[in-house]
Write an enzyme that holds these catalytic residues in place. Sequence first.
Site, mmCIF file in Angstrom:
data_model
loop_
_atom_site.group_PDB
_atom_site.id
_atom_site.type_symbol
_atom_site.label_atom_id
_atom_site.label_comp_id
_atom_site.label_asym_id
_atom_site.label_seq_id
_atom_site.Cartn_x
_atom_site.Cartn_y
_atom_site.Cartn_z
ATOM 1 N N GLY A 26 11.404 2.322 0.558
ATOM 2 C CA GLY A 26 10.511 3.403 0.915
ATOM 3 C C GLY A 26 9.812 3.147 2.233
ATOM 4 O O GLY A 26 9.595 4.073 3.031
ATOM 5 N N CYS A 36 -1.455 -3.143 -1.342
ATOM 6 C CA CYS A 36 -1.132 -3.686 -0.019
ATOM 7 C C CYS A 36 -2.326 -4.376 0.617
ATOM 8 O O CYS A 36 -2.178 -5.059 1.625
ATOM 9 C CB CYS A 36 -0.642 -2.571 0.899
ATOM 10 S SG CYS A 36 0.837 -1.728 0.295
#
Length: 475
Positions: free
Chosen positions: A69, A320
């Site tokens: 992705g 993240c």
Amino acid sequence: MPYFDAASSAPLHPVARQALQASLDEGWADPARLYREGRRARLLLDAAREAAAEAVGCRPDELSFTGSGTQAVHSGIYGSLSGRRRVGRHLVVSAVEHSSVLHSAASHEAAGGSLTEVAVDRTGRVSPDAYAAALRPDTALAALQSANHEVGTLQPVAEVAEACRAAGVPLFVDAAQSLAWGPVEGAWSILAASAHKWGGPAGVGLLAVRKGVRFAPQGPPDERESGRAPGFENIPAIVAAAASLRAVRAEAEAEAARLRELVDLIRARVVEVVPDVEVVGDPVRRLPHLVTFSCLYVDGETLLHELDRAEFSVSSGSSCTSSTLTPSHVLRAMGVLSEGNVRVSLPLGTPAEDVERFLDVLTWLVTAVRTKLGAPVAASGPGAAARDAGAGSGVEAGTRAEEFTVDSLGRLCPIPVIELARAVEGVPVGGVVTVLADDEAARLDIPAWCEMRDQEYLGEHPVDGGTAYRVRRRS
């Protein structure tokens, strides 16, 4: 062990597992070759592309498979910017985009391009009017996620797409979190998604580029996947990704309704059973399976470890950025409480009893973490935390000062907020407490504490070694 982190990566769907195993025997050859094995591989690849394109809502020849992705995001943004370089080098993004989009934007800006970040409200949603106002004659590309990965808020993609169309600007949509629940509405131009978000295998991304969009693939030319994703296609994984996307879409309506009820239960119960909690994100326009909340006076990392020991897998803010000491960019852009942040994202098939047990466990775990940190005893009503905190403020009730300073330099949140709560009781109503802190989270958490506790936040100013945050006691 209940797994409540589907927003990071969903468990492999049974259909994906079956398709992967079956296509390992048929999809190993080069689909570009004309012999029998190559033709079989090509048939599998073409069928997967058609199934994925139907789910996305585009033509099969508009869709390419990428190695992830993130690669789809980077290829989509860089290719679009390069294709429209004669128009200009201005890029518009929302402040709460996924880090892969923001990293692309930062790289573009470092290379001499210009960038505008559109702010969001406290629910994490952009205003279509504000987004439209950010578009300029030299805008080459605009980017807006379909749904936020941390708080679940749905973005007004259709309205923003219409504004972009009127301005002649293509709109890039990161649909990684929403594609399992339905196609993205509106006249978007480029779209990216990631298979492991909906129960497909990791290592497969989708990149859709509408016909008529000026697009210039970056890097050395390659004959595969329209030049947008170089290298040999992982056909078994691609077949599994397309099969699982079709499968989750078939059950999306019923499962979305069921999971929304469970999330509604969490949203309602967590504020009842755990004092001093802020549920963040839009309460209505949101993904059906995701809820995020923050707990005052709680160290989020410690809480996650305790939940893991209790056999619950959840995350905190953005996956993240969770390894850093700064609040996630999403919570920072929203201006909400960041300490004790928990994101719950339920995978398909989550049983109701797991959610009930989670709420039971959460109650005593939050209490245990707060006790360990020496946090004030929580109570209901404005100013309650300050009233409960007075004994440890360091200022005698009979000699209350109009101003008091708390030195929390070198200490991580929630400690500066806990010390603020204790100190506020030591000043009279109208008195001011100044908190010295160098932890970035304090910039969010101190104003959030003031709002939750009905105290007046006076602002901040730099001091040696950190920042001074000033709070006036109202009650």
